[in-house]
Design a protein around this motif. Structure first.
Motif, PDB file in Angstrom:
ATOM      1  N   GLY A 200       6.047  -6.586  -0.009  1.00  0.00           N
ATOM      2  CA  GLY A 200       6.576  -5.313  -0.482  1.00  0.00           C
ATOM      3  C   GLY A 200       7.064  -5.375  -1.912  1.00  0.00           C
ATOM      4  O   GLY A 200       6.842  -4.457  -2.706  1.00  0.00           O
ATOM      5  N   GLY A 201       7.704  -6.497  -2.253  1.00  0.00           N
ATOM      6  CA  GLY A 201       8.287  -6.605  -3.582  1.00  0.00           C
ATOM      7  C   GLY A 201       7.249  -6.696  -4.675  1.00  0.00           C
ATOM      8  O   GLY A 201       7.476  -6.271  -5.806  1.00  0.00           O
ATOM      9  N   SER A 202       6.052  -7.242  -4.360  1.00  0.00           N
ATOM     10  CA  SER A 202       5.091  -7.516  -5.426  1.00  0.00           C
ATOM     11  C   SER A 202       4.043  -6.425  -5.563  1.00  0.00           C
ATOM     12  O   SER A 202       3.167  -6.518  -6.395  1.00  0.00           O
ATOM     13  N   ILE A 203       4.068  -5.423  -4.683  1.00  0.00           N
ATOM     14  CA  ILE A 203       3.088  -4.352  -4.804  1.00  0.00           C
ATOM     15  C   ILE A 203       3.779  -3.109  -5.357  1.00  0.00           C
ATOM     16  O   ILE A 203       4.699  -2.571  -4.760  1.00  0.00           O
ATOM     17  N   ASP A 204       3.318  -2.712  -6.526  1.00  0.00           N
ATOM     18  CA  ASP A 204       3.928  -1.542  -7.164  1.00  0.00           C
ATOM     19  C   ASP A 204       3.182  -0.295  -6.726  1.00  0.00           C
ATOM     20  O   ASP A 204       1.996  -0.158  -6.940  1.00  0.00           O
ATOM     21  N   THR A 205       3.889   0.573  -6.079  1.00  0.00           N
ATOM     22  CA  THR A 205       3.212   1.716  -5.479  1.00  0.00           C
ATOM     23  C   THR A 205       3.373   2.987  -6.282  1.00  0.00           C
ATOM     24  O   THR A 205       2.580   3.907  -6.156  1.00  0.00           O
TER      25      THR A 205
END
Ligand SMILES: Nc1ncnc2c1ncn2[C@@H]1O[C@H](COP(=O)(O)OP(=O)(O)OP(=O)(O)O)[C@@H](O)[C@H]1O
Ligand SMILES: [Mg+2]
Lengths: 323, 263
Positions: free
Chosen positions: B44-49
């Motif tokens: 979750g932390g590394s995927i910029d949505t």
């Protein structure tokens, strides 16, 4: 009236490579017990599955209670009970749950299904285990529950595929008792077995099958006659062997045979118990005490040997080697 | 009417089985909940949505779809088990509707899905999932998920009846479902994939389902479109189409297989 008729059934597996049934003919008279006797791979399960609508034959036809199994399977299912070769019940559910569910599937309604389940549990001595999951049951209990499930609505024709295979002698005795009770109640029964003794015990009529064909048919007595009559057998102490052979030969009219190791003297007789009595009387006046004495009829093992030229057991070994 | 009654009894059997082995229910929910937590906190932390509320909003529909896709394996292995124990022979020898066993099994598995989805929904809420589309659309989303699971359950029937062994069933189901769920937009944008895979991912029913659920839960479907293709523009319609196609193909095939399964 014939309740089960099978004519010229042929069934092949693996695109014709395995010929499980090869023109098999059978019939069962109403209210009687037919035992289909045969070694592993003879085609017993295949016949039962065809007659119970689970499998379609390649050719030939079959009727159960006058209904064609191929054209009218739904109707056939309404009059039969089946207990397959392996007890088919839900392991995780209790005996009670299983029977109630099957009762409901027979459209008894919840109330009736419960009543019937309790009746059957009682009758098959399973009341105590009723609320335990099946996986805690012994092999014999499982078989009995499976049988109970096939009796929820009293079937006209009952099919039991090897009902005692895998049971210990006590379990087998119990199962025989249960089946004999059922037969008294007048059900028409077709059962398969590999045990010659079982066919002898339970059936009015025996069909011996081998490689998908009936190779002999008749009552247990008739089959035994085909192989030969009764034999008288006496076992005595070593010092009495010679005298006993004289006595037995005299009564039989044939020269008595001797198995020296067992000190067993045998001779064919035609007068049954009269001959037995004569021998006992003569032995007694000669002051000989027989260790064992009896009339022996040929076993169905002998029948199988006489019919096929091999015993059922040898056949099994051959099959396994081939695999 | 009799057929309905038969189906009802078999469905109930299914639930009774579940209640006797609660582990099944527990493990069928633990796994997806674990996925929620892992993806939420590990990736979750590394995927910029660029979405309000972050990755978890996009993740939840993906995990919902993945979970219902595994209904295929559940149905298949359950039937293979029944077959192994000879239970199918018994049912087939009863004077009941011949399709009842199969239909009851698929319905039972869908009921299990309701429970699993509810637990996952709650777990999602706890870690920040906030669908924003209103109760009607959210309900519609879940209905969609149930339907998808139900359709795949019919594929499972065929797999279960065709396989010779329960372990084979597990493996086959795995091989079918795993690539489908990962070659999709469920967990990461498809735009990072090699070109050929992007096309596959776009038309993959799992992707269209995920996109449809995102839409129904009030999100922009940002993982989908590679080139404004039909499935990424119309995920709802495409998914519906897939479900219908799956059912039209697999219901008759499976029922036929069931009737002749020993031949
Ligand atoms: N589904 C199948 N596919 C291929 N061959 C089969 C199948 N079922 C049975 N056979 C073969 O058909 C023959 C008859 O099998 P069947 O099960 O009817 O024998 P059986 O008399 O019941 O044997 P057992 O005493 O071992 O139960 C055997 O040679 C068996 O290997
Ligand atoms: Mg058999």
């Amino acid at each position: 009236m014939k309740t089960v008729i099978a004519e010229n059934l042929v069934k092949t597996y693996d695109k014709g490579k395995v010929r499980a049934l090869d023109g098999l003919n059978l019939d069962v008279e109403e209210g009687t017990v037919l035992s289909v006797l045969g070694p592993n791979g003879a085609g017993k399960t295949t016949v039962v599955r065809i007659l119970t609508t689970l499998l379609r034959p390649d050719s030939g036809n079959a009727q159960v209670a006058g209904i064609d199994v191929v054209n009218n399977p739904e109707k056939v299912r309404e009059v039969i009970g089946l207990s397959g070769q392996y007890a088919a019940v839900d392991e995780i559910l209790t005996g009670y749950d299983n029977l109630v569910m099957f009762g409901e599937l027979y459209h008894l309604g919840k109330k009736q299904a419960v009543v019937r389940a309790n009746e059957l549990l009682e009758r098959f001595s399973l009341t105590e285990a009723a609320k335990r999951p099946i996986k805690t049951y012994s092999g014999g209990m499982r078989r009995r529950l499976d049988l109970a499930a096939s009796l929820i609505v009293k079937p006209k024709v009952l099919f039991l595929d090897e009902p005692t295979t895998g049971l210990d002698p006590r379990g087998r005795q119990e199962m025989w008792g249960v089946i004999q009770e059922l037969v008294k109640g007048g059900v028409t029964l077709l059962l398969t077995t590999q045990y010659l003794e079982e066919a002898d015990q339970l059936a009015d009529d025996i069909a011996v099958i081998d490689t998908g064909k009936v190779i002999a048919r008749g009552t247990s007595d008739a089959l035994k006659k085909q192989v030969g009559g009764e034999r008288l057998e006496v076992v005595v102490e070593q010092q009495h062997v010679a005298k006993t052979m004289e006595i037995v030969s005299a009564v039989s009219g044939h020269k008595a045979g001797l198995d020296e190791g067992l000190r067993l003297i045998t001779a064919p007789v035609s007068t049954g118990s009269v001959a037995l009595f004569e021998v006992l009387k003569s032995l007694d006046s000669a002051g000989i005490h027989a260790l064992d004495v009896g009339l022996k009829r040929p076993s169905l093992d002998d029948v199988f040997l006489a019919l096929t030229g091999h015993t059922a057991e040898v056949k099994i070994e051959e099959k396994e080697v081939k695999k | 009417m009799r057929a309905l009654n038969d189906i009802y009894i078999i469905t109930r059997r299914q639930l009774l089985l579940l209640s006797r082995v609660p582990e099944v229910l527990i493990f069928s929910t633990i796994q997806p909940v674990m996925f929620v937590l892992l993806f939420r906190y590990v990736f979750g932390g590394s995927i910029d949505t660029g979405q309000p509320g972050g990755y978890v909003q996009l993740l939840m529909p993906g995990i919902f779809v993945q979970t219902v896709a595994f209904t295929l394996a559940g149905t298949a292995s359950g039937l293979a088990e029944d077959m192994k124990k000879g239970l199918i022979d018994r049912f087939r020898s009863l004077p009941i509707s011949q399709s009842a066993l199969v239909i009851g099994r698929t319905l039972g598995d869908s009921l299990l899905n309701i429970v699993v989805l509810a637990v996952m929904g709650i777990a999602g809420y706890v870690v920040g999932w906030r669908p924003s589309s209103g109760i009607g659309n959210i309900a519609l989303g879940f209905l969609f998920l149930l339907f998808f699971g139900y359709a795949l359950s019919w594929v499972g029937v065929l797999v279960g009846l065709s396989a010779s062994d329960a372990r084979v069933v597990q493996n086959v189901s795995f091989i079918v479902t795993f690539p489908l769920t990962f070659l999709s937009n469920a967990f990461a944008p498809t735009t990072g994939m090699p070109r050929a895979l992007q096309y596959f991912a776009e038309w993959n029913p799992v992707s269209t389902m995920v996109a449809a659920c995102r839409e129904l839960f009030g999100l922009e479907n940002q993982f989908g479109a590679t080139a404004g293709s039909f499935p990424s523009e119309h995920p709802l319609v495409t998914s519906l189409f897939y479900m219908v196609v799956i059912m039209v193909i697999f219901v008759p095939l499976s029922l036929r297989k069931y009737r002749n399964y020993a031949e």
